[in-house]
Scaffold this motif. Structure first.
Motif, PDB file in Angstrom:
ATOM      1  N   UNK A   1       0.859  -1.186   0.000  1.00 48.01           N
ATOM      2  CA  UNK A   1       0.000   0.000   0.000  1.00 48.01           C
ATOM      3  C   UNK A   1       0.892   1.232   0.000  1.00 48.01           C
ATOM      4  N   UNK A   2       0.417   2.259  -0.645  1.00 50.36           N
ATOM      5  CA  UNK A   2       1.224   3.490  -0.709  1.00 50.36           C
ATOM      6  C   UNK A   2       0.296   4.680  -0.851  1.00 50.36           C
ATOM      7  N   UNK A   3       0.819   5.867  -0.550  1.00 47.87           N
ATOM      8  CA  UNK A   3      -0.012   7.065  -0.676  1.00 47.87           C
ATOM      9  C   UNK A   3       0.685   8.296  -0.146  1.00 47.87           C
ATOM     10  N   UNK A   4      -0.141   9.333   0.028  1.00 43.40           N
ATOM     11  CA  UNK A   4       0.334  10.655   0.479  1.00 43.40           C
ATOM     12  C   UNK A   4      -0.850  11.297   1.162  1.00 43.40           C
ATOM     13  N   UNK A   5      -0.618  12.495   1.725  1.00 42.74           N
ATOM     14  CA  UNK A   5      -1.677  13.148   2.473  1.00 42.74           C
ATOM     15  C   UNK A   5      -2.852  13.530   1.582  1.00 42.74           C
ATOM     16  N   UNK A   6      -4.049  13.577   2.196  1.00 39.55           N
ATOM     17  CA  UNK A   6      -5.235  14.040   1.463  1.00 39.55           C
ATOM     18  C   UNK A   6      -5.258  15.571   1.395  1.00 39.55           C
ATOM     19  N   UNK A   7      -5.011  16.220   2.512  1.00 37.26           N
ATOM     20  CA  UNK A   7      -4.902  17.680   2.516  1.00 37.26           C
ATOM     21  C   UNK A   7      -3.426  18.034   2.434  1.00 37.26           C
ATOM     22  N   UNK A   8      -3.070  19.020   1.608  1.00 36.05           N
ATOM     23  CA  UNK A   8      -1.651  19.175   1.284  1.00 36.05           C
ATOM     24  C   UNK A   8      -1.175  20.623   1.250  1.00 36.05           C
ATOM     25  N   UNK A   9       0.141  20.774   1.375  1.00 35.77           N
ATOM     26  CA  UNK A   9       0.816  22.064   1.201  1.00 35.77           C
ATOM     27  C   UNK A   9       1.464  22.163  -0.183  1.00 35.77           C
ATOM     28  N   UNK A  10       1.541  21.056  -0.900  1.00 36.19           N
ATOM     29  CA  UNK A  10       2.166  21.046  -2.229  1.00 36.19           C
ATOM     30  C   UNK A  10       1.190  20.450  -3.244  1.00 36.19           C
ATOM     31  N   UNK A  11       0.145  21.220  -3.585  1.00 38.91           N
ATOM     32  CA  UNK A  11      -0.932  20.632  -4.398  1.00 38.91           C
ATOM     33  C   UNK A  11      -0.504  20.202  -5.805  1.00 38.91           C
ATOM     34  N   UNK A  12       0.404  20.976  -6.423  1.00 39.04           N
ATOM     35  CA  UNK A  12       0.793  20.625  -7.798  1.00 39.04           C
ATOM     36  C   UNK A  12       1.517  19.287  -7.844  1.00 39.04           C
ATOM     37  N   UNK A  13       2.495  19.137  -6.961  1.00 39.93           N
ATOM     38  CA  UNK A  13       3.237  17.871  -7.019  1.00 39.93           C
ATOM     39  C   UNK A  13       2.375  16.697  -6.561  1.00 39.93           C
ATOM     40  N   UNK A  14       1.439  16.952  -5.672  1.00 41.73           N
ATOM     41  CA  UNK A  14       0.548  15.865  -5.260  1.00 41.73           C
ATOM     42  C   UNK A  14      -0.318  15.410  -6.432  1.00 41.73           C
ATOM     43  N   UNK A  15      -0.688  16.362  -7.290  1.00 48.23           N
ATOM     44  CA  UNK A  15      -1.445  15.990  -8.494  1.00 48.23           C
ATOM     45  C   UNK A  15      -0.612  15.049  -9.384  1.00 48.23           C
ATOM     46  N   UNK A  16       0.678  15.301  -9.457  1.00 43.57           N
ATOM     47  CA  UNK A  16       1.567  14.414 -10.227  1.00 43.57           C
ATOM     48  C   UNK A  16       1.613  13.025  -9.585  1.00 43.57           C
ATOM     49  N   UNK A  17       1.751  13.004  -8.260  1.00 45.24           N
ATOM     50  CA  UNK A  17       1.792  11.703  -7.567  1.00 45.24           C
ATOM     51  C   UNK A  17       0.519  10.918  -7.849  1.00 45.24           C
ATOM     52  N   UNK A  18      -0.603  11.637  -7.763  1.00 51.99           N
ATOM     53  CA  UNK A  18      -1.912  10.987  -7.924  1.00 51.99           C
ATOM     54  C   UNK A  18      -2.166  10.586  -9.376  1.00 51.99           C
ATOM     55  N   UNK A  19      -1.848  11.498 -10.282  1.00 49.66           N
ATOM     56  CA  UNK A  19      -2.243  11.291 -11.683  1.00 49.66           C
ATOM     57  C   UNK A  19      -1.213  10.556 -12.522  1.00 49.66           C
ATOM     58  N   UNK A  20       0.063  10.692 -12.205  1.00 47.63           N
ATOM     59  CA  UNK A  20       1.110  10.087 -13.030  1.00 47.63           C
ATOM     60  C   UNK A  20       1.749   8.878 -12.339  1.00 47.63           C
ATOM     61  N   UNK A  21       2.165   9.072 -11.090  1.00 52.13           N
ATOM     62  CA  UNK A  21       2.903   7.991 -10.428  1.00 52.13           C
ATOM     63  C   UNK A  21       1.989   6.828 -10.024  1.00 52.13           C
ATOM     64  N   UNK A  22       0.868   7.143  -9.369  1.00 54.07           N
ATOM     65  CA  UNK A  22       0.041   6.071  -8.796  1.00 54.07           C
ATOM     66  C   UNK A  22      -0.425   5.064  -9.852  1.00 54.07           C
ATOM     67  N   UNK A  23      -0.948   5.516 -11.017  1.00 53.46           N
ATOM     68  CA  UNK A  23      -1.393   4.522 -12.023  1.00 53.46           C
ATOM     69  C   UNK A  23      -0.237   3.651 -12.520  1.00 53.46           C
ATOM     70  N   UNK A  24       0.962   4.266 -12.677  1.00 53.26           N
ATOM     71  CA  UNK A  24       2.117   3.491 -13.148  1.00 53.26           C
ATOM     72  C   UNK A  24       2.493   2.417 -12.127  1.00 53.26           C
TER      73      UNK A  24
END
Ligand SMILES: [Zn+2]
Length: 585
Positions: free
Chosen positions: A227-250
């Motif tokens: 299992x892996x992840x990151x915070x739901x509420x964030x201080x770095x919204x742009x990079x979290x979008x990358x984690x969610x949209x690019x990294x997680x599916x890969x």
């Protein structure tokens, strides 16, 4: 001494039955005659290498592979080096050269909780395949890799069969906390430990593009192995979008392809829904997010066999470095944007939004269980039955800001609290020292109703208060510190210095002396003074009479009644409960 009966019944923890597994990732295990086989592979994943064995293996690798360099980040309280491995095709082995490199850098940290050691064994196999093994050498054309195999080095050497009761292997493992019994994964903000000071200095100096912290879960049984992840509420919204949209599916597709079962972070037994939490920055991934280093948390599932967990972690490492190599430019850009943004107000706490009409659902890959009354606990007993079952489950995201603080231009720290300025500097914050006294228009907090926790936590007695703003002009003597929030770590500075924030130095107990009353008045002085005050001030008299009439505790307490008057005299300490760090107006 243990009785025989105790030893026989308790030496092996009766874990729920494992689910059968035969993943394709078994192909990645080294052949028995390989020169670079790891201790874990050689023992059929029964053992994990000791600190000494790990160091020897890494030194040999560094001799055989010129693209590998070992550096020490610092020493533990027991004197062990915290080693970091750098793997760079172009041999960029200094922070300056690596930061300037066009290729992005992945930084992986294993063993912050030393019993949860999957990341070390997966990382050693990964290092082999990036270099002498050659299977994934081409990944280094597009990315660099930094790796701390054992972060909590002293805890790692406190090894026994009894380190992790809820975990299926390896046979002998280290301990969760460091040699001072402090949990490194609660120390990211307060920086009490040598180990965390070394790690935070490394993050600040080397500035990786992606930071990964690898653990093993506790908690309930389910099918997911990684299992892996990151915070739901964030201080770095742009990079979290990358984690969610690019990294997680890969990562999900790579893990599936190799026979693993990826899932989201499961913080508790999700009977009535799964809450995606927002951790405070005392935790690794939350701290990374707060200082704008894209960060992720990995938790393999403790009830899966060690082999399955290590191989899943290995696949995750491979896929992460590959994705970073291919898509890292976008992540660098996102992190830059997050670093340059100056949110106002600064969010400091989050909650699950109030129930909405559209409840998000997921298919949760659970394990069948049954519950029955327990004569042991007097409550309910849960038994996991080793049968996979899919259950629809509501998902709740703790991503709505519940508390935020207006961004101030700068904080002022008097020289007497220089130790706080020092800790800000340890984080890498810029702090300006004032050479001449200055009068500054500021807002300061009066901290009413302090509530001290009854039990120590991580060596501190935590305190919560009700901060009340006072406008003042305050004289800051020479040697005071001004800390601007116009800096990349401005959000971090705010979170550390605002008393309402749960990871502030105040709440961790660094300011306890301000709650002490250190001067007092004798009753034989207060009594006549009170009589004069009542005679001179009818409003005060009616307030006193009203308190007597309405507040029974007040009426019964001689101390409170005398203090009613003393606290209104100029003799009472005007700085009692005044938070000494000020917000520039
Ligand atoms: Zn952990």
């Amino acid at each position: 001494m243990l009785s025989l009966a105790f030893a026989a019944w308790c030496a092996v923890a009766p874990l729920p039955p494992p689910l059968p597994w035969n993943g394709k990732s078994r192909e990645l295990i080294a052949k028995p005659d390989s020169r670079w086989i790891t201790v874990a592979e050689k023992t059929g994943f029964h053992a994990t290498s000791t600190y000494e064995q790990t160091v020897v293996w890494l030194k040999q690798l560094a001799l055989a592979a010129p693209e590998v360099r070992l550096v020490s980040l610092g020493r533990s309280p027991e004197g062990r080096d915290i080693l970091m491995v750098i793997v760079s095709r172009d041999r960029l082995f200094t922070p300056e050269t690596l930061q300037r490199a066009a290729r992005p850098t992945l930084f992986v940290q294993a063993g912050i909780h030393a019993g949860e050691i999957d990341g070390k064994d997966a990382g050693l196999m990964f290092l082999r395949e990036l270099t002498v093994g050659g299977r994934w050498r081409s990944l280094l054309d597009k990315a660099n890799f930094m790796f701390v195999p054992i972060f909590n080095v002293d805890g790692h050497e406190r090894a026994s069969q009894y380190g992790r009761i809820n975990q299926r292997g390896p046979d002998v493992v280290g301990w969760r906390t460091n040699a001072q019994n402090l949990n490194l994964n609660r120390d990211y903000t307060k920086l009490d430990t040598d180990e965390m000071r070394a790690m935070v200095a490394a993050l600040d100096r080397w500035r990786p593009d992606l930071y990964m912290d690898i653990h093993v879960s506790d908690g309930s049984d389910y099918q997911y192995d990684v299992t892996f992840g990151w915070n739901a509420g964030v201080h770095s919204p742009r990079s979290t979008r990358w984690l969610e949209g690019t990294l997680a599916p890969a990562l999900r597709s790579a893990l599936h392809a190799m026979g693993h079962i990826p899932g989201p972070l499961i913080p508790e037994d999700p009977v009535n829904g799964l809450t995606m939490v927002t951790l405070p920055p005392r935790f690794s991934n939350a701290y990374g997010d707060l200082r704008h280093i894209p960060s992720m948390l990995v938790e393999t599932h403790s009830l899966k066999p060690y082999e399955q967990r290590v191989l899943g972690t290995l696949v995750l490492l491979q896929s992460t470095l590959q994705t970073l190599g291919l898509e890292g430019v976008a992540l660098k850009r996102a992190a830059m944007y997050d670093t340059e943004s100056r949110p106002d107000p600064v969010p400091i706490d989050w909650r699950v939004p109030p129930a909405s009409a559209n409840i998000e659902m997921m298919d949760y890959l659970a394990v069948e269980s049954r519950t029955s009354p327990s004569t042991i606990s007097g409550s309910t007993r849960t038994e996991y039955l080793g049968q996979p079952v899919t259950r629809p489950l509501a998902v709740y995201r703790q991503n709505e800001v519940s508390l935020s603080i207006p961004r101030t231009k700068a904080y002022w720290i008097p020289p007497a609290w220089g130790s706080i300025a020092d800790r800000l500097k340890m984080h890498g914050g810029s702090v300006e020292r004032i050479s001449e006294a200055r009068d500054v228009a500021v807002d300061m907090y009066r901290l009413d109703n302090p509530k001290f926790e009854a039990e120590p936590f991580e060596g501190h007695t935590r305190v919560a208060t009700t901060p009340r703003i006072e406008h003042r002009t305050e004289r800051f003597p020479a040697g005071s510190y001004r800390v601007s929030t116009e800096q990349p770590l401005g959000d971090l500075v705010t979170v550390l210095l605002e008393p309402a924030s749960s990871d502030s130095f105040l709440q961790w107990g660094f300011f306890h002396p301000i709650f002490q009353r250190t001067e007092y008045s004798e009753a034989y002085v207060t009594e006549p003074m009170a009589e004069q005050m009542l005679a001179a001030d009818p409003a005060l008299k009616s307030e006193f009479d009203r308190r007597l009439a309405t507040d029974e505790a007040f009426r019964a307490s001689a101390e409170q009644r005398l203090d009613f008057f003393y606290s209104r005299t100029p003799f009472a300490d005007p700085r009692w409960r005044l938070y000494p760090i000020a917000r520039e107006r």
